[in-house]
Every structure is written in C-alpha cells, then in structure tokens.
Design a protein around this motif. Sequence first.
Motif, PDB file in Angstrom:
ATOM      1  N   ALA A 110      62.549  18.238  13.596  1.00 38.06           N
ATOM      2  CA  ALA A 110      61.424  17.532  12.992  1.00 38.06           C
ATOM      3  C   ALA A 110      60.177  18.412  13.011  1.00 38.06           C
ATOM      4  CB  ALA A 110      61.179  16.215  13.721  1.00 38.06           C
ATOM      5  N   ALA A 111      59.908  19.019  14.174  1.00 36.73           N
ATOM      6  CA  ALA A 111      58.676  19.788  14.328  1.00 36.73           C
ATOM      7  C   ALA A 111      58.669  21.035  13.448  1.00 36.73           C
ATOM      8  CB  ALA A 111      58.490  20.170  15.786  1.00 36.73           C
ATOM      9  N   LEU A 112      59.831  21.693  13.351  1.00 34.70           N
ATOM     10  CA  LEU A 112      59.894  22.948  12.618  1.00 34.70           C
ATOM     11  C   LEU A 112      59.959  22.736  11.113  1.00 34.70           C
ATOM     12  CD1 LEU A 112      62.263  24.988  14.961  1.00 34.70           C
ATOM     13  CD2 LEU A 112      59.760  25.016  14.849  1.00 34.70           C
ATOM     14  N   ASN A 113      60.210  21.474  10.714  1.00 37.33           N
ATOM     15  CA  ASN A 113      60.220  21.177   9.282  1.00 37.33           C
ATOM     16  C   ASN A 113      59.079  20.232   8.945  1.00 37.33           C
ATOM     17  OD1 ASN A 113      62.859  22.421   8.210  1.00 37.33           O
ATOM     18  ND2 ASN A 113      63.450  21.382  10.101  1.00 37.33           N
ATOM     19  N   HIS A 114      57.922  20.568   9.506  1.00 33.18           N
ATOM     20  CA  HIS A 114      56.773  19.693   9.357  1.00 33.18           C
ATOM     21  C   HIS A 114      56.468  19.399   7.884  1.00 33.18           C
ATOM     22  CE1 HIS A 114      53.246  17.633  10.451  1.00 33.18           C
ATOM     23  NE2 HIS A 114      52.405  18.508   9.908  1.00 33.18           N
ATOM     24  N   ASP A 115      56.164  18.114   7.634  1.00 28.26           N
ATOM     25  CA  ASP A 115      55.774  17.689   6.290  1.00 28.26           C
ATOM     26  C   ASP A 115      56.855  17.860   5.230  1.00 28.26           C
ATOM     27  OD1 ASP A 115      53.427  16.406   6.450  1.00 28.26           O
ATOM     28  OD2 ASP A 115      52.161  18.186   6.091  1.00 28.26           O
ATOM     29  N   THR A 116      58.097  17.730   5.662  1.00 30.77           N
ATOM     30  CA  THR A 116      59.167  17.786   4.667  1.00 30.77           C
ATOM     31  C   THR A 116      59.948  16.478   4.737  1.00 30.77           C
ATOM     32  OG1 THR A 116      60.786  18.651   6.208  1.00 30.77           O
ATOM     33  CG2 THR A 116      59.453  20.280   5.008  1.00 30.77           C
ATOM     34  N   VAL A 117      60.870  16.310   3.804  1.00 28.22           N
ATOM     35  CA  VAL A 117      61.733  15.123   3.810  1.00 28.22           C
ATOM     36  C   VAL A 117      62.548  15.095   5.090  1.00 28.22           C
ATOM     37  CG1 VAL A 117      63.579  13.931   2.577  1.00 28.22           C
ATOM     38  CG2 VAL A 117      61.858  15.238   1.303  1.00 28.22           C
ATOM     39  N   ILE A 118      62.970  16.284   5.534  1.00 24.90           N
ATOM     40  CA  ILE A 118      63.777  16.357   6.763  1.00 24.90           C
ATOM     41  C   ILE A 118      63.029  15.732   7.928  1.00 24.90           C
ATOM     42  CG2 ILE A 118      64.888  17.923   8.420  1.00 24.90           C
ATOM     43  CD1 ILE A 118      65.306  19.871   6.097  1.00 24.90           C
ATOM     44  N   GLU A 119      61.750  16.118   8.073  1.00 26.30           N
ATOM     45  CA  GLU A 119      60.994  15.566   9.189  1.00 26.30           C
ATOM     46  C   GLU A 119      60.902  14.042   9.096  1.00 26.30           C
ATOM     47  OE1 GLU A 119      56.767  16.048   9.496  1.00 26.30           O
ATOM     48  OE2 GLU A 119      56.875  16.085  11.682  1.00 26.30           O
ATOM     49  N   ARG A 120      60.623  13.559   7.888  1.00 25.95           N
ATOM     50  CA  ARG A 120      60.461  12.112   7.739  1.00 25.95           C
ATOM     51  C   ARG A 120      61.774  11.387   8.049  1.00 25.95           C
ATOM     52  NH1 ARG A 120      58.034  13.176   2.626  1.00 25.95           N
ATOM     53  NH2 ARG A 120      56.114  14.215   3.245  1.00 25.95           N
ATOM     54  N   GLY A 121      62.862  11.967   7.584  1.00 27.41           N
ATOM     55  CA  GLY A 121      64.180  11.362   7.849  1.00 27.41           C
ATOM     56  C   GLY A 121      64.467  11.318   9.337  1.00 27.41           C
ATOM     57  N   VAL A 122      64.284  12.473   9.986  1.00 32.11           N
ATOM     58  CA  VAL A 122      64.581  12.546  11.413  1.00 32.11           C
ATOM     59  C   VAL A 122      63.672  11.606  12.193  1.00 32.11           C
ATOM     60  CG1 VAL A 122      64.539  14.062  13.437  1.00 32.11           C
ATOM     61  CG2 VAL A 122      65.499  14.891  11.289  1.00 32.11           C
ATOM     62  N   MET A 123      62.388  11.564  11.817  1.00 29.08           N
ATOM     63  CA  MET A 123      61.443  10.703  12.526  1.00 29.08           C
ATOM     64  C   MET A 123      61.813   9.224  12.390  1.00 29.08           C
ATOM     65  SD  MET A 123      59.413  12.224  14.359  1.00 29.08           S
ATOM     66  CE  MET A 123      58.297  10.891  14.775  1.00 29.08           C
ATOM     67  N   ALA A 124      62.259   8.881  11.183  1.00 33.24           N
ATOM     68  CA  ALA A 124      62.639   7.478  10.969  1.00 33.24           C
ATOM     69  C   ALA A 124      63.804   7.115  11.890  1.00 33.24           C
ATOM     70  CB  ALA A 124      63.024   7.253   9.513  1.00 33.24           C
ATOM     71  N   LEU A 125      64.770   8.018  11.987  1.00 36.76           N
ATOM     72  CA  LEU A 125      65.929   7.773  12.847  1.00 36.76           C
ATOM     73  C   LEU A 125      65.485   7.649  14.304  1.00 36.76           C
ATOM     74  CD1 LEU A 125      69.047   7.673  13.226  1.00 36.76           C
ATOM     75  CD2 LEU A 125      68.958  10.141  13.566  1.00 36.76           C
ATOM     76  N   ILE A 126      64.625   8.590  14.704  1.00 36.02           N
ATOM     77  CA  ILE A 126      64.151   8.595  16.082  1.00 36.02           C
ATOM     78  C   ILE A 126      63.417   7.299  16.413  1.00 36.02           C
ATOM     79  CG2 ILE A 126      62.428   9.653  17.606  1.00 36.02           C
ATOM     80  CD1 ILE A 126      63.084  12.342  16.271  1.00 36.02           C
ATOM     81  N   LEU A 127      62.539   6.899  15.509  1.00 32.97           N
ATOM     82  CA  LEU A 127      61.759   5.688  15.752  1.00 32.97           C
ATOM     83  C   LEU A 127      62.655   4.460  15.798  1.00 32.97           C
ATOM     84  CD1 LEU A 127      58.476   6.254  13.723  1.00 32.97           C
ATOM     85  CD2 LEU A 127      58.743   6.055  16.203  1.00 32.97           C
ATOM     86  N   ALA A 128      63.651   4.457  14.917  1.00 29.57           N
ATOM     87  CA  ALA A 128      64.567   3.318  14.904  1.00 29.57           C
ATOM     88  C   ALA A 128      65.310   3.232  16.239  1.00 29.57           C
ATOM     89  CB  ALA A 128      65.559   3.445  13.754  1.00 29.57           C
ATOM     90  N   LEU A 129      65.833   4.370  16.697  1.00 33.09           N
ATOM     91  CA  LEU A 129      66.566   4.377  17.964  1.00 33.09           C
ATOM     92  C   LEU A 129      65.671   3.943  19.116  1.00 33.09           C
ATOM     93  CD1 LEU A 129      68.685   7.639  17.708  1.00 33.09           C
ATOM     94  CD2 LEU A 129      69.469   5.281  17.555  1.00 33.09           C
ATOM     95  N   TYR A 130      64.424   4.402  19.058  1.00 35.13           N
ATOM     96  CA  TYR A 130      63.481   4.106  20.119  1.00 35.13           C
ATOM     97  C   TYR A 130      63.111   2.629  20.104  1.00 35.13           C
ATOM     98  CZ  TYR A 130      59.192   4.482  22.894  1.00 35.13           C
ATOM     99  OH  TYR A 130      58.232   4.332  23.840  1.00 35.13           O
TER     100      TYR A 130
END
Lengths: 540, 312
Positions: free
Chosen positions: B121-141
């Motif tokens: 997420a951090a290394l792909n800042h401001d990309t679709v990848i980051e948003r996708g990964v963040m959504a997954l992380i937030l959902a799990l959390y």
Amino acid sequence: MKSLRTRSLFFLSVLLVLVTVLSPVAAQDTTTLRWSIEGITDVVSLDPARATDAQGFTVIGLLHAGLVRLSGDLLVEPDLAESWEISEDGLTYTFTLREGAAFSDGSPITAADVVWSFTHALDPSTGAWTGPYLLSNIVGSDELVAGETTELSGVVALDDRTVQISVKQPSAYFLSQLTFGPSKIVSSAAVEASPDTWDQAAVTSGAFSVAEWNRGQGLVLVPNTFYWQPASQLSQLEIVFNQDSETAYQLFRTGELDIMGGAQNPIPAARVPEVRDSADFRSTNAFNVRYVAFNNTLPPFDDVRVRQAFSHATDRATLAEIVLDGTVLATDRILPPGMPGSEAPVAGLEYNPAGAQALLAEAGVDPASLELVLSYGVEGDNERIVTVLQAMWQENLGITVTLDPLELSTFSSRLNDTYNDPSTGLQAYYSVWGTIYPDPQYFLSQILQTDVGNNNGHYSNAEFDALTQEADVITDDYARRIELYNQAEQIAVSEVGWLTLFNGQVNVLVRECVEGVEVTGLFSAYVVPDFSALRGCPAA
Amino acid sequence: MLPIIFRRFISLPFVLLAVTFLTFIVSYLAPGDPILSLMGNQRDPVIYERLRTIYGLDLPWYEQYVRYIGGLLQGDLGLSFRFAQRPVIDLLRDGLAVSFGLGVTALSLSVLIGVPLGLIAALNHDTVIERGVMALILALYAIPSFVLIPMLQWLNYQVYLAAGSALPAAGWGRPEHWVMPTIVLSAASLGYIARVTRASVREELRQDYIRTARSKGLAERRVRWVHMFRNALLPILTVIGPAIAFLVTGAFVVESLFSIPGVGFLSVQAISQRDYPVIQGTTVILAFSVVVMNLITDLLYSVIDPRVRVDG
C-alpha cells in the motif's frame, strides 16, 4: 466498497475451496455415531456420584447401568437387576442381580459393588449433592451425608447376587429415582484404585466404555461387550461438546454430526423454521413448566381471590402463540403433557379480564394501590415474557407492575431468602421447574406441599398436602395414585398455588438414518431403550 | 541490559498482585451466592455448609485472599466450582497450549501478511492498488469476529452444498480445524498491523536520509530494503503488543464459536456459570502472558534500534 467486499469474499472462498480440496476427506465409518452435546465445554465428571449437569448425566446414562432403567415409554424396567421384590409394607426392596453381570474390564458386578456405589453416591467427601437429594429416602442416608458414619445401613448385600435396600417411608417413585445418575453402579475396585481420576478411563457397567476423553472437546465411546444386552453395533460413539448451539447446527448441516440439541439447549430458535419440515427434525414436549409464584404469606396474595384474579388476567394463548411464536405450548395446569398423571384432565382458570377485576374488587383490593414487583433471573427469553405479563396485568387489572431483573445467582439467593424468611422475601417471581425423573410427585409434592424445600411461595393447603402425601406412598395401585394427584393438582390450579404459563419444547435434530434413539421431555432428553438397536448413518 | 530485565521482572509480581486482588475482590463482591446457584433447587443445608468449607468461602475475605495468593505461589489456582472440585490449573493446562498455539499462528500470519500488505500500500501511494489494499485492510480491521464467523460458515456451507464436503464448521484435533479460526483470529490484528506498517513506511519515505540515500545514487531497492525498512519496522514492533491483546480478546469469541478447547472457551463458560476460581485463574494467566509479551516486545525494540534503551 461493495465490489471490494465481493472481492474479499471471493478470495476467502477460493481459499476455503483450496483447503477443502487439499485436506484429506475424513473417512466416515458406517458404524460411527456422532452426537453433539451443547451448552458445555466439558462434562463435569463421569463419576455418577459427582456429576451435576444434565449433559453429564446424558453421557453417564450411556456408560453406567443402574439396578433399573427407564424404557422408551419412561417406565421402570430391569437393568443390572433382573428382578426385584417389594415387601408388603413397601419399606424393603430386594433386588436380584443378573447372573454373569460384569464391568467393562470383565470383573463381576456383585451385590457388594451395589452397596459400595450407593455409599459412594452419598459420601460427603465427594462434595456432591445430587445423590443426597435423590436418595434421601434410603435408611441411613442422613447419617452418612452428615458424616456421622461411613456406612450406609439401608443397603445390604445378602449374597453375591442379592441386595436389599430399606427405605424410610413407602414411595411410589423410589424405583424411578433409582434410574437416575447417582444410582448407577460403579466398580469399587476401579474407584478405590484412583478415587479422583478413575472416571477419566472409566471401568463402566453400562452399554459403552470410554476409549478417549479429550478434555474440552468430547469423548470417544466404544461398546462394552460385557454389558448384559447384546453390544451395540456401532464401532464407536463420538460425543462432541459445543458450547454454542449455533456451532453445533453448523456442524450438523455440513454433515459432521448425527445428533444435536437437548432439553436445555435446543436447536437455535431462529433455525427452527429452516428445519421444521426436514426429516431430521424431532420435537416433543419438555417436562418443564414456566410459572409465576406469589408470596402467599404477604397480603394481598394470602387471599386466594387475588391470585385467581392474576390467573384470569393472563392470556396464555397470546403469550405462547404470538409472543413466543408457537415455539412453546400454553398451559393452565401443573403437570406437563406426556408426564404420567397428565392423562387425567384438570380445569384451568380461563382468560377472563372482567372476572379478574371482579375478583380483585371482591377481595377488597383497590387496583390503583396495588403495586406488584415481579422478580426474575436474567436469562434466555425471560425478559420478553415478563414484559408481556407486566403489560397484561397492568391492562387487565389496572394495577402497577414493576419488573425486578436479577442476575441468576442473586435470583437463587433471593429465592432461598424467600423460603427462609417469607416476610422479607420476594413478592412474586417468574421461574421454571423441570423434572429429572418422570413422576407427578416431582411436580406436585416437591413444590407445593406445605413448607417443602422448593415451596418458595409458601403455598399451603391441608387437603392438597393430605392427597399428595397419600399418593406418594401408593406402590401397588397406579390408577388410585393418579386419581389422588389429579385431585391435588386441581386444588393447586384452582387456588393458583402456581400460576403456570407454558411448557417448553425439546427441538432436536437426529439424522433420519439414525436408529434406536428416543427423544423424550426429560432433563437429559434422550433414551436409548435397546443399545443393540442403536445405529449410525451409512457413509455419504 | 541485564539489570533492566531484572527490574522488569521485579515489577512483574506487583502487576500480578494487583490483577489477582482486583479479580478476587470483584468475585467476592459480586452479588449472589455461587454455591446456591451451583446447587440449584437441590439445596441441602448440610451439604451447602460443607461446600462453603471445601471452597473456603466460610472464611473472612482477607483470609480467602491470603489463601489464594499462597496457593498461587505454589502453582495452585484453587478448585473449580463447576467441575466438581477439579483443580483450576488442571482445567487450564491443556487449554493454554491450544490457545497459545492458535494465538502464535494467528499472530505470525498477521505479521507475514499484514507487513507486506502495508508495504504494498505504502509503496504504491495514490494508486488503485493502494486503495484496493486499504479497503481490504480496513474491512478486516473493522468486521468483528462474531460477524466474520457466520459469513465464513455460510460460505463454507455453500461450498458443502456445491462440493459435498467442506471445512469442518467447528471442532479441534485435525489440521483442517485450524483454517477458519486462524483466518478469523488473525483478521483484526492483520488489518491493524498492515495499517501501522503503511503509515510507518510512508513516514520513513518522507525522511531526509532517504532523500540523501537516493541522491547518493543508491539503487531504489537498496534504499528501500536496507535503509528504510529497518527503520520502518520499529513502530510495527511496538504494535505487536496491542495486537496480542486483540488475539486474547478475539480468542474468547473464536474459541467459543468454533468449540476449540482453549482458555477462551473455558473462560466464557466459567463466566456464564459464575465459576469464580476459573475466571480468576484465566485472568491471572492472561495478564501474565500480556505482561511477558510486552516485555519481550520492549526487549526486541532495543535490539532493532540500538538508540532505544529500555528504561524499566
């Protein structure tokens, strides 16, 4: 967000499928029966003397045999004793043990083991209370429980196969009491060899013995070939503990269980509509009743008309059919349907709000000044039920009802206080009563005779006492006995000794292909009348 | 370093003493009578008094407490009310190994998946990848285990209907029993660790030394893995302590709903049945493990960053 959740679900499903495909499919033995017991992480003990839980007694019933047992029709029938005689005065029982009866280690079951087992069940050092409670009619039991002696004078071995039990007073239900947990026969040699741990690899007298006891998970039982009946055809019987009924339900519907549900922990109510039409669903009336008891020593409940007014103001049908969605059976009598004695009808007090108000007026009670505090233990559906009672009584009687929710152990203490000192006790409480042996005595004499241990409301009626006391000791005339109980029950219902509301249901799942298990309304729900007829399901 | 560990160990008994006192006094002051509720309607006064004596409930509270502490020092946690006077330590012993195994597996999984996810997420800042990964992380959390479990079981049931076999819905003993509980147990801490990793890496990437390293002409790979990552790890380590707390609290739900014979499963039943000795025992043991794990984390911290000194 929606698509992402779908994606994560997809990811999880792929993972699940992968793991399922990769993991070896558990080989299902055709002769294994998998039986879930809910509401516990483990049974308390497999020592019949120490067990205290309904679930434990279910397992003990599979492991240990008594002198007598219950048939599928809930009648007393021979088990380790092939026959018995009751003396004329009803005070002496002489049992003859089966020839060749043996424990699961092959050692013979003798009259000495019977004497030892009853002594063990009453031994104060075990700290157990079920034995002392159920076997208090045996001569010498009080002295043994009090620690004044170490021998039980009322149980004597006459020879290797004959044992004599003396009781303090004739009792029609003594044999029924002997079918239950603490009266099971255990091997004195095995217990004495390791008193605190013998039950973990128990030498048993019943249809099964313990192959494995995985603490917190379950038990693996195997047939005891020394049991007097032909051994079960099962290669093993797996008992699985599930604290949560929903968990057991998930296991059942993914094919991992054959039997689930019990009297205290039926299948989750929300799942009943899903399974009601399934061939696996079995339902029967529980031998329990929910009720409200009033403190008969406190005005105005010392006046029978006031108690009757409450009964007339209670719409039981609405409570059972609408509030509880037909999951229970409304009742206006004390004995649950199916209990011996319930075949004789009793006239209840019908729902009649106008009549209720008239009765209150007749008793000289001004509804506006009557404030009732209804206490109850916080558990299950209780909250919902007392709220409805509150609404019904306020509306139908014009009184004020305050609810008093109590944490369960506080509720027990307050009931105890109410029993010991009614003047400072609860005014009215909502609770449940269930039986451990199928006899009307447990539902009438034990709860409503003047000052008996569970009569917390202090209901008292001399005629009720006389009728039940007479019926309790009739050993040779079932019809007469039931007639007396029926008269007594009619008095208690008319005088509202208890304001009964409804009977619970035992809702369980037993895979259609399982044979030989009867679902009953008893405390421990299941009866296996003939162990050799017990069958599991063929592999899927 | 040694004196510091020593000092930490000195404070350990005081922490535990406080925990035991609190759990003891709460149990003592709890309304109701555990023996009466144990005996139900079968209350024989002779047996009632005897049970009170067996459990020492007839003594004044301070004597009960002193007896409890005395027993604790000898590894004796008292006798269970519910389990016919079985020693609490016997009940907990096997459960501890199960809970520990499951907890360590879930924690390792959270770190092994959470850290890379956070990095991605951090290394792909401001990309679709980051948003996708963040959504997954937030959902799990964010999804509580008591919601995640029915979701998984529903899914598992669909697999069963389609394929005729599926994962066991609950139970313990076979390797496949581990799958669903581990997923659920690691979900929340995984989300937490991934979030912290992402934040920490983003923070480090903004530091001057990274710019210096880049301007020195170091390869980006070297900048990231040698310079940045080691520094970014530090805050991640600090959250492993709290993540253990997630695991402990998660274990109560997960073990109960999957019928896993761990400490959490036992505690839930003990709480519902007012088996105070067992509740006290599990609380003391859990407090002990959290304190020890925090100590280990602190020590690791000083190993990774020599500037950090553990100050007692």
